[in-house]
Design a protein around this motif. Structure first.
Motif, PDB file in Angstrom:
ATOM      1  N   GLY A 158       0.829  -1.192   0.000  1.00 60.05           N
ATOM      2  CA  GLY A 158       0.000   0.000   0.000  1.00 60.05           C
ATOM      3  C   GLY A 158       0.866   1.246   0.000  1.00 60.05           C
ATOM      4  O   GLY A 158       2.032   1.222  -0.396  1.00 60.05           O
ATOM      5  N   GLU A 159       0.302   2.360   0.465  1.00 54.60           N
ATOM      6  CA  GLU A 159       1.025   3.628   0.492  1.00 54.60           C
ATOM      7  C   GLU A 159       1.719   3.894   1.816  1.00 54.60           C
ATOM      8  O   GLU A 159       2.584   4.762   1.892  1.00 54.60           O
ATOM      9  CB  GLU A 159       0.055   4.789   0.207  1.00 54.60           C
ATOM     10  CG  GLU A 159      -0.428   4.856  -1.220  1.00 54.60           C
ATOM     11  CD  GLU A 159       0.679   5.263  -2.198  1.00 54.60           C
ATOM     12  OE1 GLU A 159       1.533   6.084  -1.841  1.00 54.60           O
ATOM     13  OE2 GLU A 159       0.685   4.730  -3.318  1.00 54.60           O
ATOM     14  N   ASP A 160       1.359   3.143   2.848  1.00 52.97           N
ATOM     15  CA  ASP A 160       1.791   3.509   4.192  1.00 52.97           C
ATOM     16  C   ASP A 160       2.782   2.546   4.826  1.00 52.97           C
ATOM     17  O   ASP A 160       3.267   2.801   5.928  1.00 52.97           O
ATOM     18  CB  ASP A 160       0.573   3.629   5.112  1.00 52.97           C
ATOM     19  CG  ASP A 160      -0.395   4.703   4.645  1.00 52.97           C
ATOM     20  OD1 ASP A 160       0.077   5.753   4.182  1.00 52.97           O
ATOM     21  OD2 ASP A 160      -1.619   4.481   4.727  1.00 52.97           O
ATOM     22  N   ASN A 161       3.099   1.440   4.162  1.00 53.01           N
ATOM     23  CA  ASN A 161       4.007   0.453   4.743  1.00 53.01           C
ATOM     24  C   ASN A 161       4.956  -0.095   3.685  1.00 53.01           C
ATOM     25  O   ASN A 161       4.625  -0.151   2.499  1.00 53.01           O
ATOM     26  CB  ASN A 161       3.213  -0.700   5.371  1.00 53.01           C
ATOM     27  CG  ASN A 161       2.318  -0.238   6.495  1.00 53.01           C
ATOM     28  OD1 ASN A 161       2.770   0.058   7.591  1.00 53.01           O
ATOM     29  ND2 ASN A 161       1.015  -0.163   6.217  1.00 53.01           N
ATOM     30  N   VAL A 162       6.132  -0.530   4.131  1.00 60.16           N
ATOM     31  CA  VAL A 162       7.168  -1.039   3.244  1.00 60.16           C
ATOM     32  C   VAL A 162       7.722  -2.332   3.830  1.00 60.16           C
ATOM     33  O   VAL A 162       7.971  -2.423   5.043  1.00 60.16           O
ATOM     34  CB  VAL A 162       8.316  -0.024   3.073  1.00 60.16           C
ATOM     35  CG1 VAL A 162       9.345  -0.545   2.087  1.00 60.16           C
ATOM     36  CG2 VAL A 162       7.789   1.327   2.626  1.00 60.16           C
ATOM     37  N   ILE A 163       7.917  -3.342   2.980  1.00 58.79           N
ATOM     38  CA  ILE A 163       8.586  -4.570   3.384  1.00 58.79           C
ATOM     39  C   ILE A 163      10.084  -4.374   3.218  1.00 58.79           C
ATOM     40  O   ILE A 163      10.540  -3.919   2.159  1.00 58.79           O
ATOM     41  CB  ILE A 163       8.088  -5.767   2.561  1.00 58.79           C
ATOM     42  CG1 ILE A 163       6.596  -5.990   2.826  1.00 58.79           C
ATOM     43  CG2 ILE A 163       8.881  -7.035   2.901  1.00 58.79           C
ATOM     44  CD1 ILE A 163       5.959  -6.983   1.879  1.00 58.79           C
ATOM     45  N   THR A 164      10.852  -4.688   4.248  1.00 58.64           N
ATOM     46  CA  THR A 164      12.291  -4.434   4.245  1.00 58.64           C
ATOM     47  C   THR A 164      13.050  -5.648   4.761  1.00 58.64           C
ATOM     48  O   THR A 164      12.476  -6.541   5.391  1.00 58.64           O
ATOM     49  CB  THR A 164      12.640  -3.237   5.153  1.00 58.64           C
ATOM     50  OG1 THR A 164      12.395  -3.603   6.529  1.00 58.64           O
ATOM     51  CG2 THR A 164      11.818  -2.009   4.804  1.00 58.64           C
ATOM     52  N   TRP A 165      14.353  -5.664   4.477  1.00 62.46           N
ATOM     53  CA  TRP A 165      15.273  -6.554   5.182  1.00 62.46           C
ATOM     54  C   TRP A 165      15.858  -5.796   6.357  1.00 62.46           C
ATOM     55  O   TRP A 165      16.202  -4.606   6.237  1.00 62.46           O
ATOM     56  CB  TRP A 165      16.408  -7.013   4.275  1.00 62.46           C
ATOM     57  CG  TRP A 165      16.043  -8.086   3.290  1.00 62.46           C
ATOM     58  CD1 TRP A 165      15.953  -7.965   1.943  1.00 62.46           C
ATOM     59  CD2 TRP A 165      15.743  -9.464   3.586  1.00 62.46           C
ATOM     60  NE1 TRP A 165      15.602  -9.172   1.367  1.00 62.46           N
ATOM     61  CE2 TRP A 165      15.473 -10.107   2.351  1.00 62.46           C
ATOM     62  CE3 TRP A 165      15.682 -10.205   4.767  1.00 62.46           C
ATOM     63  CZ2 TRP A 165      15.143 -11.457   2.270  1.00 62.46           C
ATOM     64  CZ3 TRP A 165      15.350 -11.540   4.678  1.00 62.46           C
ATOM     65  CH2 TRP A 165      15.083 -12.161   3.459  1.00 62.46           C
ATOM     66  N   ALA A 166      15.977  -6.457   7.513  1.00 61.62           N
ATOM     67  CA  ALA A 166      16.511  -5.799   8.703  1.00 61.62           C
ATOM     68  C   ALA A 166      17.251  -6.813   9.566  1.00 61.62           C
ATOM     69  O   ALA A 166      16.945  -8.011   9.551  1.00 61.62           O
ATOM     70  CB  ALA A 166      15.371  -5.161   9.506  1.00 61.62           C
ATOM     71  N   CYS A 167      18.234  -6.326  10.305  1.00 65.42           N
ATOM     72  CA  CYS A 167      18.966  -7.178  11.250  1.00 65.42           C
ATOM     73  C   CYS A 167      18.556  -6.810  12.671  1.00 65.42           C
ATOM     74  O   CYS A 167      17.987  -5.748  12.915  1.00 65.42           O
ATOM     75  CB  CYS A 167      20.478  -7.012  11.075  1.00 65.42           C
ATOM     76  SG  CYS A 167      21.082  -5.349  11.476  1.00 65.42           S
TER      77      CYS A 167
ATOM     78  N   LEU B  18      12.702 -10.440   7.159  1.00 60.93           N
ATOM     79  CA  LEU B  18      11.756  -9.532   6.527  1.00 60.93           C
ATOM     80  C   LEU B  18      10.938  -8.824   7.606  1.00 60.93           C
ATOM     81  O   LEU B  18      10.428  -9.455   8.535  1.00 60.93           O
ATOM     82  CB  LEU B  18      10.828 -10.285   5.577  1.00 60.93           C
ATOM     83  CG  LEU B  18      11.458 -10.793   4.281  1.00 60.93           C
ATOM     84  CD1 LEU B  18      10.421 -11.570   3.458  1.00 60.93           C
ATOM     85  CD2 LEU B  18      12.038  -9.664   3.449  1.00 60.93           C
ATOM     86  N   LEU B  19      10.829  -7.518   7.450  1.00 62.04           N
ATOM     87  CA  LEU B  19      10.175  -6.672   8.444  1.00 62.04           C
ATOM     88  C   LEU B  19       9.231  -5.716   7.727  1.00 62.04           C
ATOM     89  O   LEU B  19       9.614  -5.067   6.746  1.00 62.04           O
ATOM     90  CB  LEU B  19      11.235  -5.883   9.214  1.00 62.04           C
ATOM     91  CG  LEU B  19      10.801  -5.072  10.426  1.00 62.04           C
ATOM     92  CD1 LEU B  19      10.480  -6.005  11.599  1.00 62.04           C
ATOM     93  CD2 LEU B  19      11.909  -4.097  10.833  1.00 62.04           C
TER      94      LEU B  19
ATOM     95  N   LEU C 176       7.931 -10.218   9.755  1.00 63.74           N
ATOM     96  CA  LEU C 176       7.215 -11.106   8.852  1.00 63.74           C
ATOM     97  C   LEU C 176       7.798 -12.508   8.844  1.00 63.74           C
ATOM     98  O   LEU C 176       7.076 -13.486   8.624  1.00 63.74           O
ATOM     99  CB  LEU C 176       7.235 -10.535   7.424  1.00 63.74           C
ATOM    100  CG  LEU C 176       6.527  -9.198   7.217  1.00 63.74           C
ATOM    101  CD1 LEU C 176       6.681  -8.739   5.771  1.00 63.74           C
ATOM    102  CD2 LEU C 176       5.055  -9.288   7.595  1.00 63.74           C
ATOM    103  N   THR C 177       9.113 -12.627   9.027  1.00 62.44           N
ATOM    104  CA  THR C 177       9.789 -13.925   9.041  1.00 62.44           C
ATOM    105  C   THR C 177      10.807 -13.944  10.170  1.00 62.44           C
ATOM    106  O   THR C 177      11.086 -12.925  10.796  1.00 62.44           O
ATOM    107  CB  THR C 177      10.531 -14.191   7.714  1.00 62.44           C
ATOM    108  OG1 THR C 177      11.636 -13.271   7.603  1.00 62.44           O
ATOM    109  CG2 THR C 177       9.608 -14.031   6.520  1.00 62.44           C
ATOM    110  N   GLY C 178      11.374 -15.138  10.396  1.00 67.03           N
ATOM    111  CA  GLY C 178      12.502 -15.233  11.295  1.00 67.03           C
ATOM    112  C   GLY C 178      13.783 -14.802  10.592  1.00 67.03           C
ATOM    113  O   GLY C 178      13.771 -14.376   9.439  1.00 67.03           O
ATOM    114  N   PHE C 179      14.904 -14.937  11.284  1.00 70.63           N
ATOM    115  CA  PHE C 179      16.187 -14.513  10.745  1.00 70.63           C
ATOM    116  C   PHE C 179      16.848 -15.628   9.947  1.00 70.63           C
ATOM    117  O   PHE C 179      16.949 -16.764  10.415  1.00 70.63           O
ATOM    118  CB  PHE C 179      17.134 -14.106  11.877  1.00 70.63           C
ATOM    119  CG  PHE C 179      16.756 -12.826  12.560  1.00 70.63           C
ATOM    120  CD1 PHE C 179      17.138 -11.611  12.028  1.00 70.63           C
ATOM    121  CD2 PHE C 179      16.007 -12.849  13.727  1.00 70.63           C
ATOM    122  CE1 PHE C 179      16.785 -10.419  12.665  1.00 70.63           C
ATOM    123  CE2 PHE C 179      15.656 -11.667  14.369  1.00 70.63           C
ATOM    124  CZ  PHE C 179      16.043 -10.454  13.837  1.00 70.63           C
TER     125      PHE C 179
END
Length: 409
Positions: free
Chosen positions: A350-359, A376-377, A389-392
């Motif tokens: 959508g317009e208000d959220n982004v899926i990212t990689w994060a540590c 995934l965050l 969204l997922t584990g590491f």
């Protein structure tokens, strides 16, 4: 359960301000840029002559037994999408799994597939990078191993596949496992759906683009420039396909798959020398001026669905990723949030959220274990809330790590 429900229930303390370690920012940004430029993170095979001109050739879409299968005139497969998600769109996560088993999805987008990559040695100095693809099966509610060498998913769960590193045909999956095949004039190594699901874009190479040098004990390997020969465009409704020659630019002597522009009228390739990050062509292979904004970012998520916001590499060291308001030019750095350091954007939700990689963040100084250990965050575009969204995965750069494939639901 919506993202707001999950945020309210599971995340209460947001890290609004944090100091970013210099080396981590530089290393992670450099690594992510290099990985985006190296399509699928591989160097490839032998040099060969570029294929000459080609003619438009109508091809029948055929079923597995050779019979011609009907395709609707609007470009949709007659017997529906291969992956049909039923029920109301909800947030679905698998936050404890290093490799996802449950559906990973937001109300707007879903991870319909992912691949696990490995390297198979073919000599002391050469290896082939292989991808094992997993497709989501709504019947079993898990991701299941598939036989395909390359997979593309369009909005709504429409799936196109290649069966080899250099495939002579492209397949379109039906909901019951059947495949409709389109023969290609030149073998292809990648496939992508157009945004409107009416066309497929395939990239061809003179040899297997997944062959690369074996990394030695010092971290070096043989580099053999790959020769891209051109691309094919398939019209899904009619079954017509044509090939056009288009070698890679000299600035990227590696695998460089062609991709669709956001509106599906152009295609683009990566450029490794800033300020431009992408080079655009029309569907005949003629160079074109880049659309506004999109050629100035390496971030995978790019423009938001409305074009209002753009994911960019943050201009200072307060963060790696930032959200830019296209109209005003104002940027919002995605600083550490909910115990995570954001390293790369993957897709808009959508317009208000982004899926990212994060540590995982250790205090405010560095990643708790490694910048290569990431998950995934889902992050708010304002940078103030996040949901795992997922584990590491333990190391995103080593064989056995996985890469997601998201598409609109």
């Amino acid at each position: 359960m919506t993202i707001d429900d999950v945020v309210k229930e599971t995340l209460t303390n947001w890290a609004d301000e944090a100091r970013v370690p210099d080396r981590l920012a530089d290393r992670a940004l450099g690594r992510r840029r290099r990985n985006r430029i190296k399509a699928f993170a591989v160097l490839a095979g032998a040099t060969a002559a570029v294929v000459a001109a080609a003619l438009t050739v109508p091809i029948a879409i055929q079923g597995r037994g050779g019979e011609t299968s009907r395709v609707l005139a609007d470009g949709l497969i007659a017997d529906g999408p291969a992956i049909a998600l039923t029920g109301p769109p909800e947030l679905s996560t698998d936050p404890d799994a290093a490799v996802p088993a449950k559906l990973v999805a937001t109300p707007e987008v879903a991870m319909y597939a992912y691949y696990v990559w490995n390297a198979e040695k073919i000599s002391d100095k050469r290896q082939i990078v292989t991808r094992t693809w997993y497709l989501y099966n709504p019947d079993t509610e898990t991701y299941e191993k598939s036989p395909w060498a390359n997979v593309a998913v369009a909005a709504g769960g429409y799936v196109a596949v290649l069966e080899d590193h250099q495939s002579r045909r492209v397949g379109i999956l039906g909901p019951h496992g059947q495949v409709k095949w389109v023969d290609l004039e030149q073998p292809a190594s990648s496939v992508e759906w157009s945004p409107d699901r009416k066309k497929l874009l395939l990239t061809s190479y003179a040899s297997n683009p997944d062959e690369q040098g074996v990394v030695d004990e010092h971290g070096g390997s043989d580099v053999v420039p790959v020769t891209r020969t051109g691309f094919s465009v398939v019209d899904v409704a009619s079954g017509q396909a044509y090939f056009r020659p288009l070698p890679s630019g000299d600035d990227v002597p590696e695998r460089n798959d062609l991709r669709w522009s956001d509106d599906g009228t152009l295609m683009w390739e990566h450029v490794s020398t800033p300020p431009l990050t992408k080079r655009f062509y029309d569907l005949e292979g003629s160079p074109q001026e880049a659309p506004p904004n999109v050629a100035g970012t390496y971030q995978e998520a790019g423009l938001s669905p409305s074009g209002r916001s753009l994911m960019i590499d943050n201009p200072d060291k307060s963060a790696i990723v930032a959200v830019k308001d296209v109209a005003s030019g104002r940027t919002t750095p995605l600083k550490p949030v909910a115990g995570h350091w954001i390293e790369q954007s993957v897709a808009w939700s959508g317009e208000d959220n982004v899926i990212t990689w994060a540590c995982a963040l250790k205090g405010v100084d560095n990643c708790e274990i490694s910048e290569f250990r990431s998950r995934l965050l889902l992050v708010g575009a304002d940078g103030r809330q996040a949901v795992p969204l997922t584990g590491f995965m333990e190391n995103s750069q080593k064989p056995g790590s996985w890469k997601p494939l998201f598409a609109p639901r």
